[in-house]
Design a protein around this motif. Structure first.
Motif, PDB file in Angstrom:
ATOM      1  N   MET A 137      13.207  28.424  -2.279  1.00 46.72           N
ATOM      2  CA  MET A 137      12.529  29.814  -2.384  1.00 46.72           C
ATOM      3  C   MET A 137      12.256  30.727  -1.111  1.00 46.72           C
ATOM      4  O   MET A 137      12.563  31.651  -1.127  1.00 46.72           O
ATOM      5  CB  MET A 137      11.210  29.742  -3.410  1.00 46.72           C
ATOM      6  CG  MET A 137      11.670  29.169  -4.830  1.00 46.72           C
ATOM      7  SD  MET A 137      10.127  29.695  -5.959  1.00 46.72           S
ATOM      8  CE  MET A 137       8.850  28.596  -5.198  1.00 46.72           C
ATOM      9  N   GLU A 138      11.642  29.884  -0.279  1.00 45.44           N
ATOM     10  CA  GLU A 138      11.569  30.399   1.080  1.00 45.44           C
ATOM     11  C   GLU A 138      12.945  30.967   1.727  1.00 45.44           C
ATOM     12  O   GLU A 138      12.924  32.240   2.389  1.00 45.44           O
ATOM     13  CB  GLU A 138      10.883  29.593   2.082  1.00 45.44           C
ATOM     14  CG  GLU A 138       9.379  29.161   1.333  1.00 45.44           C
ATOM     15  CD  GLU A 138       8.877  27.908   2.297  1.00 45.44           C
ATOM     16  OE1 GLU A 138       9.350  27.431   3.257  1.00 45.44           O
ATOM     17  OE2 GLU A 138       7.747  27.800   2.115  1.00 45.44           O
ATOM     18  N   GLU A 139      14.062  30.173   1.496  1.00 49.64           N
ATOM     19  CA  GLU A 139      15.218  30.585   2.023  1.00 49.64           C
ATOM     20  C   GLU A 139      15.799  31.655   1.237  1.00 49.64           C
ATOM     21  O   GLU A 139      16.329  32.863   1.972  1.00 49.64           O
ATOM     22  CB  GLU A 139      16.237  29.372   1.884  1.00 49.64           C
ATOM     23  CG  GLU A 139      16.263  28.550   3.005  1.00 49.64           C
ATOM     24  CD  GLU A 139      17.569  27.489   2.673  1.00 49.64           C
ATOM     25  OE1 GLU A 139      18.362  27.405   1.787  1.00 49.64           O
ATOM     26  OE2 GLU A 139      17.797  26.552   3.483  1.00 49.64           O
ATOM     27  N   GLU A 140      15.592  31.909   0.040  1.00 47.96           N
ATOM     28  CA  GLU A 140      16.037  32.866  -0.620  1.00 47.96           C
ATOM     29  C   GLU A 140      15.068  34.263  -0.278  1.00 47.96           C
ATOM     30  O   GLU A 140      15.878  35.431  -0.483  1.00 47.96           O
ATOM     31  CB  GLU A 140      15.944  32.476  -1.988  1.00 47.96           C
ATOM     32  CG  GLU A 140      17.087  31.915  -2.749  1.00 47.96           C
ATOM     33  CD  GLU A 140      16.708  31.427  -4.270  1.00 47.96           C
ATOM     34  OE1 GLU A 140      16.039  32.218  -4.944  1.00 47.96           O
ATOM     35  OE2 GLU A 140      17.439  30.542  -4.630  1.00 47.96           O
ATOM     36  N   SER A 141      13.816  34.125  -0.060  1.00 46.40           N
ATOM     37  CA  SER A 141      13.210  35.212   0.325  1.00 46.40           C
ATOM     38  C   SER A 141      13.691  35.826   1.749  1.00 46.40           C
ATOM     39  O   SER A 141      13.315  37.091   2.019  1.00 46.40           O
ATOM     40  CB  SER A 141      11.770  35.061   0.017  1.00 46.40           C
ATOM     41  OG  SER A 141      11.430  34.210   1.409  1.00 46.40           O
ATOM     42  N   LEU A 142      14.312  34.980   2.428  1.00 46.28           N
ATOM     43  CA  LEU A 142      14.661  35.581   3.772  1.00 46.28           C
ATOM     44  C   LEU A 142      16.064  36.135   3.597  1.00 46.28           C
ATOM     45  O   LEU A 142      16.375  36.989   4.640  1.00 46.28           O
ATOM     46  CB  LEU A 142      14.771  34.348   4.822  1.00 46.28           C
ATOM     47  CG  LEU A 142      13.526  33.505   5.284  1.00 46.28           C
ATOM     48  CD1 LEU A 142      13.912  32.603   6.117  1.00 46.28           C
ATOM     49  CD2 LEU A 142      12.356  34.513   5.855  1.00 46.28           C
ATOM     50  N   ASP A 143      16.866  35.884   2.645  1.00 46.64           N
ATOM     51  CA  ASP A 143      17.945  36.520   2.480  1.00 46.64           C
ATOM     52  C   ASP A 143      18.029  38.148   2.169  1.00 46.64           C
ATOM     53  O   ASP A 143      17.203  38.665   1.524  1.00 46.64           O
ATOM     54  CB  ASP A 143      19.074  35.887   1.519  1.00 46.64           C
ATOM     55  CG  ASP A 143      19.321  34.309   2.045  1.00 46.64           C
ATOM     56  OD1 ASP A 143      19.113  34.359   3.220  1.00 46.64           O
ATOM     57  OD2 ASP A 143      19.574  33.696   1.069  1.00 46.64           O
TER      58      ASP A 143
END
Length: 143
Positions: free
Chosen positions: A137-143
């Motif tokens: 989820m953290e990775e997705e929020s960075l995209d």
């Protein structure tokens, strides 16, 4: 009820990680199907080895995926988690090395897989997959 049938896919096995849940479901459903085949082993003698192989492959693939995520996200508990995976791998390797007859191998695969989902899942996977999901989820929020 026969204890072999007690392991059924249910909400208690849902981790929220679609990829890993798919493997866990495949393992559980495969074991249930395998036990059904073993009830009439003469009828399913040609299908039992294939189902056994499918369960083992799903189990090993999912182990690799879990550890891959844990290493990717530098989760320190990956070592202990992988050690537990390796306990199961060694048991599978033992009877592979001794060319165990197909029906005995099927029973062993069913029992080891069932034990894995009843013990390892609740002892290791619940916490680890929760952390993996958080990192995803953290990775997705960075995209």
């Amino acid at each position: 009820m026969n204890s072999k049938w007690e392991l059924k896919w249910s909400q208690k096995f849902v981790s929220g990680n679609i990829e890993i849940d798919r493997y866990h479901k495949k393992i559980i459903d495969g074991v249930v199907e395998l036990y059904e085949m073993l009830e009439d082993s003469s009828r399913f003698k040609d299908k039992i080895p294939l189902k056994t192989y499918e369960i083992e492959e799903a189990l090993f693939d999912h182990m690799d995926i879990e550890i891959g995520y844990m290493k990717k996200y530098n989760l320190p508990e990956w070592v202990e988690h992988d050690e537990d995976h390796n306990k199961y791998r060694k048991e599978f390797d033992f009877y592979k090395d001794y060319k165990t007859p197909p029906l005995i191998r099927a029973v062993l695969t069913g029992e080891l897989s069932r034990n894995y989902m009843q013990a390892h899942f609740f002892m290791f996977d619940v916490d680890a997959i929760s952390k993996i999901n958080q990192k995803l989820m953290e990775e997705e929020s960075l995209d």
